[in-house]
Design a protein around this motif. Structure first.
Motif, PDB file in Angstrom:
ATOM      1  N   LYS A   1      20.625  51.917  19.772  1.00 18.74           N
ATOM      2  CA  LYS A   1      21.112  50.710  19.863  1.00 18.74           C
ATOM      3  C   LYS A   1      20.144  49.475  19.718  1.00 18.74           C
ATOM      4  O   LYS A   1      20.260  48.559  20.337  1.00 18.74           O
ATOM      5  CB  LYS A   1      22.181  50.320  21.196  1.00 18.74           C
ATOM      6  CG  LYS A   1      23.072  51.318  21.347  1.00 18.74           C
ATOM      7  CD  LYS A   1      24.047  51.586  20.362  1.00 18.74           C
ATOM      8  CE  LYS A   1      25.095  52.721  20.565  1.00 18.74           C
ATOM      9  NZ  LYS A   1      26.020  53.113  19.723  1.00 18.74           N
ATOM     10  N   ILE A   2      19.037  50.084  18.878  1.00 16.67           N
ATOM     11  CA  ILE A   2      18.122  48.947  18.474  1.00 16.67           C
ATOM     12  C   ILE A   2      18.515  48.137  17.206  1.00 16.67           C
ATOM     13  O   ILE A   2      18.663  48.783  16.216  1.00 16.67           O
ATOM     14  CB  ILE A   2      16.831  49.578  18.588  1.00 16.67           C
ATOM     15  CG1 ILE A   2      16.450  49.998  20.010  1.00 16.67           C
ATOM     16  CG2 ILE A   2      15.901  48.687  17.950  1.00 16.67           C
ATOM     17  CD1 ILE A   2      14.971  50.933  19.900  1.00 16.67           C
ATOM     18  N   SER A   3      18.478  46.832  17.052  1.00 17.01           N
ATOM     19  CA  SER A   3      18.671  46.418  15.888  1.00 17.01           C
ATOM     20  C   SER A   3      17.355  46.275  15.033  1.00 17.01           C
ATOM     21  O   SER A   3      16.490  46.404  15.590  1.00 17.01           O
ATOM     22  CB  SER A   3      19.153  44.769  16.384  1.00 17.01           C
ATOM     23  OG  SER A   3      18.176  44.003  16.653  1.00 17.01           O
ATOM     24  N   ASP A   4      17.865  45.936  13.609  1.00 15.15           N
ATOM     25  CA  ASP A   4      16.577  45.821  12.810  1.00 15.15           C
ATOM     26  C   ASP A   4      15.505  44.759  13.330  1.00 15.15           C
ATOM     27  O   ASP A   4      14.349  44.860  12.947  1.00 15.15           O
ATOM     28  CB  ASP A   4      17.129  45.211  11.296  1.00 15.15           C
ATOM     29  CG  ASP A   4      17.987  46.411  10.697  1.00 15.15           C
ATOM     30  OD1 ASP A   4      18.061  47.458  11.385  1.00 15.15           O
ATOM     31  OD2 ASP A   4      18.708  46.233   9.679  1.00 15.15           O
TER      32      ASP A   4
ATOM     33  N   LEU B   1      10.158  43.849  15.585  1.00 16.37           N
ATOM     34  CA  LEU B   1       9.338  43.317  16.933  1.00 16.37           C
ATOM     35  C   LEU B   1       8.446  44.369  17.446  1.00 16.37           C
ATOM     36  O   LEU B   1       7.256  44.155  17.558  1.00 16.37           O
ATOM     37  CB  LEU B   1      10.057  42.724  17.965  1.00 16.37           C
ATOM     38  CG  LEU B   1       9.651  41.954  19.288  1.00 16.37           C
ATOM     39  CD1 LEU B   1       8.433  40.820  18.645  1.00 16.37           C
ATOM     40  CD2 LEU B   1      10.188  41.883  20.191  1.00 16.37           C
ATOM     41  N   ILE B   2       9.292  45.618  17.358  1.00 20.67           N
ATOM     42  CA  ILE B   2       8.597  46.712  18.166  1.00 20.67           C
ATOM     43  C   ILE B   2       7.514  47.220  17.439  1.00 20.67           C
ATOM     44  O   ILE B   2       6.187  47.385  17.688  1.00 20.67           O
ATOM     45  CB  ILE B   2       9.385  47.917  18.458  1.00 20.67           C
ATOM     46  CG1 ILE B   2      10.417  47.513  19.560  1.00 20.67           C
ATOM     47  CG2 ILE B   2       8.652  48.933  18.723  1.00 20.67           C
ATOM     48  CD1 ILE B   2      11.618  48.310  19.578  1.00 20.67           C
ATOM     49  N   MET B   3       7.398  47.153  15.828  1.00 19.41           N
ATOM     50  CA  MET B   3       6.185  47.460  14.989  1.00 19.41           C
ATOM     51  C   MET B   3       5.226  46.452  15.201  1.00 19.41           C
ATOM     52  O   MET B   3       4.162  46.677  15.068  1.00 19.41           O
ATOM     53  CB  MET B   3       6.917  47.517  13.461  1.00 19.41           C
ATOM     54  CG  MET B   3       7.754  48.399  13.248  1.00 19.41           C
ATOM     55  SD  MET B   3       8.421  48.273  11.333  1.00 19.41           S
ATOM     56  CE  MET B   3       9.545  49.840  11.301  1.00 19.41           C
ATOM     57  N   GLN B   4       5.630  45.433  15.229  1.00 22.89           N
ATOM     58  CA  GLN B   4       4.496  44.162  15.424  1.00 22.89           C
ATOM     59  C   GLN B   4       3.705  44.490  16.930  1.00 22.89           C
ATOM     60  O   GLN B   4       2.616  44.245  16.854  1.00 22.89           O
ATOM     61  CB  GLN B   4       5.045  42.812  15.506  1.00 22.89           C
ATOM     62  CG  GLN B   4       5.555  42.378  14.094  1.00 22.89           C
ATOM     63  CD  GLN B   4       4.532  42.263  13.102  1.00 22.89           C
ATOM     64  OE1 GLN B   4       3.426  41.956  13.635  1.00 22.89           O
ATOM     65  NE2 GLN B   4       4.866  42.651  11.807  1.00 22.89           N
ATOM     66  N   LEU B   5       4.590  44.762  17.947  1.00 18.04           N
ATOM     67  CA  LEU B   5       3.802  45.148  19.187  1.00 18.04           C
ATOM     68  C   LEU B   5       2.829  46.239  19.063  1.00 18.04           C
ATOM     69  O   LEU B   5       1.544  46.194  19.678  1.00 18.04           O
ATOM     70  CB  LEU B   5       4.643  45.265  20.266  1.00 18.04           C
ATOM     71  CG  LEU B   5       5.582  44.111  20.498  1.00 18.04           C
ATOM     72  CD1 LEU B   5       6.721  44.289  21.944  1.00 18.04           C
ATOM     73  CD2 LEU B   5       4.771  42.890  21.069  1.00 18.04           C
TER      74      LEU B   5
ATOM     75  N   ILE C   1      14.214  38.016  20.976  1.00 20.63           N
ATOM     76  CA  ILE C   1      14.169  39.456  20.840  1.00 20.63           C
ATOM     77  C   ILE C   1      13.499  40.243  21.973  1.00 20.63           C
ATOM     78  O   ILE C   1      13.913  41.075  22.565  1.00 20.63           O
ATOM     79  CB  ILE C   1      13.625  39.477  19.399  1.00 20.63           C
ATOM     80  CG1 ILE C   1      14.375  38.909  18.389  1.00 20.63           C
ATOM     81  CG2 ILE C   1      13.507  41.138  19.274  1.00 20.63           C
ATOM     82  CD1 ILE C   1      13.642  38.881  17.036  1.00 20.63           C
ATOM     83  N   ILE C   2      12.556  39.586  22.173  1.00 19.78           N
ATOM     84  CA  ILE C   2      11.808  40.088  23.331  1.00 19.78           C
ATOM     85  C   ILE C   2      12.509  40.201  24.671  1.00 19.78           C
ATOM     86  O   ILE C   2      12.566  41.069  25.322  1.00 19.78           O
ATOM     87  CB  ILE C   2      10.402  39.336  23.824  1.00 19.78           C
ATOM     88  CG1 ILE C   2       9.364  39.534  22.771  1.00 19.78           C
ATOM     89  CG2 ILE C   2       9.727  39.724  25.117  1.00 19.78           C
ATOM     90  CD1 ILE C   2       8.145  38.695  22.682  1.00 19.78           C
ATOM     91  N   GLN C   3      13.235  39.224  25.045  1.00 17.06           N
ATOM     92  CA  GLN C   3      14.376  39.343  26.106  1.00 17.06           C
ATOM     93  C   GLN C   3      15.398  40.335  25.951  1.00 17.06           C
ATOM     94  O   GLN C   3      15.739  40.965  26.980  1.00 17.06           O
ATOM     95  CB  GLN C   3      15.048  37.991  26.166  1.00 17.06           C
ATOM     96  CG  GLN C   3      15.716  37.683  27.590  1.00 17.06           C
ATOM     97  CD  GLN C   3      14.871  38.053  28.857  1.00 17.06           C
ATOM     98  OE1 GLN C   3      13.792  37.531  28.874  1.00 17.06           O
ATOM     99  NE2 GLN C   3      15.527  38.746  29.852  1.00 17.06           N
TER     100      GLN C   3
END
Length: 213
Positions: free
Chosen positions: A26-29, A34-38, A68-70
């Motif tokens: 249930k992770i959106s595009d 954002l996860i890739m950037q982190l 998005i982080i929130q």
């Protein structure tokens, strides 16, 4: 700019499993970006990039990055830990441990058979754990994306029409990954080459590969 010029910018290591299965978490595009950037910042030693730094690498604004982080924090995929450096200074860092724990659980339940307990009984049916579906999941993990309907038909044809051993197909997939050729056409060429050499068992293939490395 040539490839070697891009190499100077570096490469980011990212989980193919997460790329293939993030929708099931249930992770959106926008969240996966954002996860890739982190991960990109963390692998360069920056464990708490600002919203502005992240936004500069994306098409999102700083305010959108904050949202998005929130969302990821609310889903318990992302945490902000307080840390103390060697000089005793207190700071923060992003923590994605819970995300990868959830990914491990998903893969163990739906993708990877448990060697000690046998195939895990879950919401997946017996059909879901068939050799064909296990093969497709492995391709999706290695390719980092879902297979198209046509690609799924091709994998099925390898089993049902060509009658390739599933373990032989997995070896061919491994050869494709080692060659960084993430396509079924490459895997098919490998399988045809082994067929021409009359290689019918995994041991025969492995011996052939050892001789030709």
């Amino acid at each position: 700019m040539h490839y070697n010029d891009y190499r100077t910018l570096g490469f980011t290591t990212f989980s193919n499993g997460l790329l293939a299965y993030y929708p099931q978490l249930k992770i959106s595009d926008s969240e996966i970006i954002l996860i890739m950037q982190l991960e990109l910042f963390a692998q360069k030693g920056e464990n708490f990039p600002s919203n502005e730094q992240i936004a500069a690498n994306t098409n999102f604004s700083s305010a959108e990055i904050a949202d998005i982080i929130q969302r990821l924090i609310e889903k318990n995929y992302l945490a902000i830990d307080q840390v103390t450096d060697k000089k005793g200074r207190i700071g923060n860092q992003f923590n994605l441990d819970q995300l990868y724990i959830k990914l491990d659980e998903l893969l163990a339940k739906n993708v990877l058979p448990n060697a000690e307990e046998g195939v895990t009984e879950s919401s997946s049916s017996t059909v879901d754990n068939s050799p064909l579906n296990q093969l497709m999941r492995q391709f999706e993990i290695e390719f980092g994306r879902y297979l198209s309907p046509i690609e799924r038909e091709e994998v099925a044809a390898w089993l049902n029409v060509d009658h390739y051993d599933p373990e032989i197909i997995k070896l061919a997939l491994r050869e494709a990954v080692l060659s960084q050729a993430y396509s079924l056409k490459y895997v098919d060429r490998v399988l045809l080459n082994w067929q021409r050499h009359n290689l019918k068992t995994t041991s025969e293939v492995q011996k052939f590969l050892q001789r030709n490395r």
